[in-house]
Design a protein around this motif. Structure first.
Motif, PDB file in Angstrom:
ATOM      1  N   ALA A 134       0.828  -1.208   0.000  1.00  0.00           N
ATOM      2  CA  ALA A 134       0.000   0.000   0.000  1.00  0.00           C
ATOM      3  C   ALA A 134       0.862   1.257   0.000  1.00  0.00           C
ATOM      4  N   ASP A 135       1.960   1.215   0.718  1.00  0.00           N
ATOM      5  CA  ASP A 135       2.863   2.364   0.766  1.00  0.00           C
ATOM      6  C   ASP A 135       3.484   2.628  -0.605  1.00  0.00           C
ATOM      7  N   ILE A 136       3.833   1.556  -1.310  1.00  0.00           N
ATOM      8  CA  ILE A 136       4.368   1.700  -2.665  1.00  0.00           C
ATOM      9  C   ILE A 136       3.321   2.330  -3.577  1.00  0.00           C
ATOM     10  N   ALA A 137       2.073   1.868  -3.462  1.00  0.00           N
ATOM     11  CA  ALA A 137       1.004   2.426  -4.298  1.00  0.00           C
ATOM     12  C   ALA A 137       0.856   3.925  -4.078  1.00  0.00           C
ATOM     13  N   SER A 138       0.877   4.348  -2.827  1.00  0.00           N
ATOM     14  CA  SER A 138       0.760   5.778  -2.526  1.00  0.00           C
ATOM     15  C   SER A 138       1.954   6.556  -3.067  1.00  0.00           C
ATOM     16  N   GLY A 139       3.141   5.971  -2.948  1.00  0.00           N
ATOM     17  CA  GLY A 139       4.345   6.626  -3.455  1.00  0.00           C
ATOM     18  C   GLY A 139       4.345   6.779  -4.962  1.00  0.00           C
ATOM     19  N   LEU A 140       3.764   5.823  -5.649  1.00  0.00           N
ATOM     20  CA  LEU A 140       3.693   5.894  -7.114  1.00  0.00           C
ATOM     21  C   LEU A 140       2.810   7.046  -7.571  1.00  0.00           C
ATOM     22  N   LEU A 141       1.720   7.297  -6.851  1.00  0.00           N
ATOM     23  CA  LEU A 141       0.847   8.427  -7.189  1.00  0.00           C
ATOM     24  C   LEU A 141       1.598   9.744  -7.075  1.00  0.00           C
ATOM     25  N   VAL A 142       2.389   9.859  -6.025  1.00  0.00           N
ATOM     26  CA  VAL A 142       3.168  11.084  -5.828  1.00  0.00           C
ATOM     27  C   VAL A 142       4.233  11.216  -6.910  1.00  0.00           C
ATOM     28  N   ALA A 143       4.956  10.120  -7.168  1.00  0.00           N
ATOM     29  CA  ALA A 143       6.030  10.160  -8.166  1.00  0.00           C
ATOM     30  C   ALA A 143       5.495  10.447  -9.564  1.00  0.00           C
ATOM     31  N   GLY A 144       4.321   9.911  -9.885  1.00  0.00           N
ATOM     32  CA  GLY A 144       3.752  10.113 -11.215  1.00  0.00           C
ATOM     33  C   GLY A 144       2.890  11.344 -11.323  1.00  0.00           C
ATOM     34  N   GLN A 145       2.679  12.053 -10.192  1.00  0.00           N
ATOM     35  CA  GLN A 145       1.838  13.252 -10.152  1.00  0.00           C
ATOM     36  C   GLN A 145       0.446  12.961 -10.715  1.00  0.00           C
ATOM     37  N   VAL A 146      -0.122  11.862 -10.239  1.00  0.00           N
ATOM     38  CA  VAL A 146      -1.449  11.430 -10.681  1.00  0.00           C
ATOM     39  C   VAL A 146      -2.403  11.492  -9.499  1.00  0.00           C
ATOM     40  N   ARG A 147      -3.588  12.043  -9.740  1.00  0.00           N
ATOM     41  CA  ARG A 147      -4.586  12.128  -8.677  1.00  0.00           C
ATOM     42  C   ARG A 147      -5.263  10.769  -8.458  1.00  0.00           C
ATOM     43  N   ARG A 148      -5.665  10.489  -7.236  1.00  0.00           N
ATOM     44  CA  ARG A 148      -6.269   9.206  -6.883  1.00  0.00           C
ATOM     45  C   ARG A 148      -7.513   8.906  -7.721  1.00  0.00           C
ATOM     46  N   GLU A 149      -8.314   9.944  -8.012  1.00  0.00           N
ATOM     47  CA  GLU A 149      -9.547   9.718  -8.772  1.00  0.00           C
ATOM     48  C   GLU A 149      -9.293   9.375 -10.234  1.00  0.00           C
ATOM     49  N   GLU A 150      -8.048   9.526 -10.695  1.00  0.00           N
ATOM     50  CA  GLU A 150      -7.711   9.138 -12.061  1.00  0.00           C
ATOM     51  C   GLU A 150      -7.334   7.661 -12.168  1.00  0.00           C
ATOM     52  N   ILE A 151      -7.223   6.988 -11.036  1.00  0.00           N
ATOM     53  CA  ILE A 151      -6.810   5.588 -11.018  1.00  0.00           C
ATOM     54  C   ILE A 151      -8.010   4.672 -11.237  1.00  0.00           C
ATOM     55  N   TRP A 152      -7.904   3.770 -12.210  1.00  0.00           N
ATOM     56  CA  TRP A 152      -8.961   2.797 -12.483  1.00  0.00           C
ATOM     57  C   TRP A 152      -8.989   1.700 -11.433  1.00  0.00           C
ATOM     58  N   GLY A 153      -7.837   1.396 -10.877  1.00  0.00           N
ATOM     59  CA  GLY A 153      -7.773   0.335  -9.886  1.00  0.00           C
ATOM     60  C   GLY A 153      -6.342  -0.089  -9.639  1.00  0.00           C
ATOM     61  N   VAL A 154      -6.169  -0.914  -8.614  1.00  0.00           N
ATOM     62  CA  VAL A 154      -4.881  -1.509  -8.285  1.00  0.00           C
ATOM     63  C   VAL A 154      -4.961  -3.000  -8.565  1.00  0.00           C
ATOM     64  N   GLY A 155      -3.963  -3.515  -9.279  1.00  0.00           N
ATOM     65  CA  GLY A 155      -3.844  -4.953  -9.482  1.00  0.00           C
ATOM     66  C   GLY A 155      -2.648  -5.459  -8.710  1.00  0.00           C
ATOM     67  N   CYS A 156      -2.784  -6.627  -8.104  1.00  0.00           N
ATOM     68  CA  CYS A 156      -1.691  -7.192  -7.319  1.00  0.00           C
ATOM     69  C   CYS A 156      -1.465  -8.641  -7.716  1.00  0.00           C
ATOM     70  N   SER A 157      -0.209  -8.963  -8.027  1.00  0.00           N
ATOM     71  CA  SER A 157       0.176 -10.303  -8.429  1.00  0.00           C
ATOM     72  C   SER A 157       0.821 -11.022  -7.251  1.00  0.00           C
ATOM     73  N   VAL A 158       0.391 -12.263  -6.998  1.00  0.00           N
ATOM     74  CA  VAL A 158       0.940 -13.040  -5.877  1.00  0.00           C
ATOM     75  C   VAL A 158       1.292 -14.448  -6.344  1.00  0.00           C
ATOM     76  N   PRO A 159       2.322 -15.058  -5.744  1.00  0.00           N
ATOM     77  CA  PRO A 159       2.728 -16.411  -6.132  1.00  0.00           C
ATOM     78  C   PRO A 159       1.931 -17.478  -5.402  1.00  0.00           C
ATOM     79  N   GLY A 160       0.644 -17.500  -5.623  1.00  0.00           N
ATOM     80  CA  GLY A 160      -0.200 -18.484  -4.968  1.00  0.00           C
ATOM     81  C   GLY A 160      -1.598 -18.436  -5.542  1.00  0.00           C
TER      82      GLY A 160
END
Length: 427
Positions: A134-160
């Motif tokens: 979750a912290d990485i996701a928040s950091g990516l928004l700041v780094a990319g200068q993208v507003r939260r409402e512009e995000i379609w969603g978060v996808g997460c890949s797991v080895p299971g």
């Protein structure tokens, strides 16, 4: 309504008024796959009139999903206007959970990477790991200068294996506390964004479907290397999960009855012979475990023609040929795609050692595609595939809304998603 997909890759549309949303998705998907493309070409591809295409294109352009890119030169008569995706029409976040690290990508609507971050995992308990993701996701928004409402969603890949957002079967993470961990709802609580969690091999196949070979190939099986080996299945343009989310678990195909013991309880499973772990096991020696062998060390041994690794390549190729032939017999894909976390040099040598493949099924004589192909985005997947998850799900014909537990996930003010009939805030 059972809406099928054409073999040429287009999501077909209809002129019925009540299916306006599906038509918009069809046009959006066709532009995504084939753009830059003209309105006339869209009409021919989807089966709508040029006027209907023009009306839908105007709606999608107003929503910020597509844009006029230029005019088609070199044709008789008035130059036709070409349409393409608007990169800033939406963004997604892809998170990849691997054995010792997590990777995050922020991508635009075309799949171009806007921001990225990788962290090494110290503690790997589920609550701590979810916090890091979750912290990485928040950091990516700041780094990319993208507003939260512009995000379609978060996808997460797991080895299971994941079922209904819950982490069930753990192949890589340590400890029983991962079993039945509600990773999806936890990430939604932490990020405030609708989240999708899926098996890493399936996610890699989805990424290849949207951004790689899948733009022109309708059905393929994705062989995905991680510490083990998994598989993702794309049939007629749609990813297939199976009844319990475990479709494509090729690593547990028995290729040598009575062979090496596998953690799944069987003997002779494919991943005991064909995987990063199996390759590392040949050179780790008694003082180390295979997961302590780095990718760099494997490549170094490969360049030195280490006889132990050469022997592994020979044996692995033997069993991989069996697996590919069985995949073709069961699923009849256009091709088998191979990619994932195996070092590129080792993957190339393995593919070379695997050819020639056993004779193909007789009915495949008319195929012009190679039976085994290298993934186009192997180095970026499954993080890129995870970022593709929200888009892939949004474009499914039966999707009318994303039910969300995310606090403050107010997507109803996102004109792009509203245009496609997607409401992240719907309960």
């Amino acid at each position: 309504m059972n809406l099928r997909l054409d073999r040429d890759g287009a999501l077909p549309g209809t002129n019925l008024l009540q299916t306006r949303t599906l038509n918009r998705r069809a046009v959006f998907d066709a532009v995504r796959r084939s753009g830059p493309i003209t309105r006339t070409e869209l009409a021919q591809t989807i089966g709508l009139t040029v006027q209907a295409i023009s009306n839908i294109a105007a709606d999608l352009e107003e929503a910020g999903l597509i844009r006029q890119q230029g005019k088609r030169a070199g044709q008789r008569g008035q130059p036709a206007v070409e349409l393409s995706l608007n990169p800033s029409g939406g963004y997604t976040i892809g998170l990849s959970l691997a054995y010792q690290r997590v990777t995050g990508l922020l991508v635009d609507l075309t799949g171009a990477v806007v921001a990225t971050e990788t962290r090494i995992l110290g503690e790997r308990d589920p609550k701590t790991t979810a916090g890091v993701l979750a912290d990485i996701a928040s950091g990516l928004l700041v780094a990319g200068q993208v507003r939260r409402e512009e995000i379609w969603g978060v996808g997460c890949s797991v080895p299971g294996t994941v079922e209904n957002g819950t982490f069930w079967y753990d192949k890589v993470q340590e400890g029983d506390d991962w079993t039945k961990f509600p990773l999806t709802s936890r990430l939604e609580e932490l990020t405030g964004i609708k989240t999708f969690v899926e098996n890493d091999a399936t996610v890699a196949a989805i990424g290849e479907r949207l951004y790689g070979i899948g733009r022109t190939v309708r059905s393929f099986f994705y062989l995905h290397f991680n510490l083990g080996i998994g598989g993702g299945l794309v049939l007629d343009g749609q990813h297939f999960r199976g009844a319990f989310g475990g479709a494509g678990e090729i690593g547990h195909l028995i290729v040598k009855p009575g062979g090496r013991f596998c953690a799944c309880g069987s003997r002779g499973c494919l991943e005991q012979y064909v995987s990063f772990y199996a390759a590392a096991e040949t050179i780790c020696g008694p003082a180390r475990t295979p997961d302590e062998v780095s990718a760099e060390e494997l490549v170094e041994r490969l360049v030195e023609d280490d006889p132990r690794l050469t022997a592994w390549l020979r044996e692995a190729a033997q069993y991989l040929r069996i697996a590919i032939r069985n995949i073709e017999a069961m699923f009849d894909p256009d091709t088998v795609v191979i990619g994932g976390g195996l070092p590129a040099e080792l993957l190339e040598r393995l593919m070379d050692a695997t050819t020639p493949l056993p004779p193909a099924m007789i009915h495949r004589h008319s195929s012009t595609l190679p039976r085994l192909m290298r993934a186009e985005h192997s180095s970026e997947l499954p993080a890129l595939g995870a970022a593709a998850l929200p888009i892939a799900i949004a474009l499914q014909p039966n999707v009318s809304g994303f039910a969300s537990n995310a606090a403050g996930a107010a997507a109803t003010d996102n004109p792009a998603l509203v245009s496609l009939g997607i409401d992240l805030g719907r309960r």
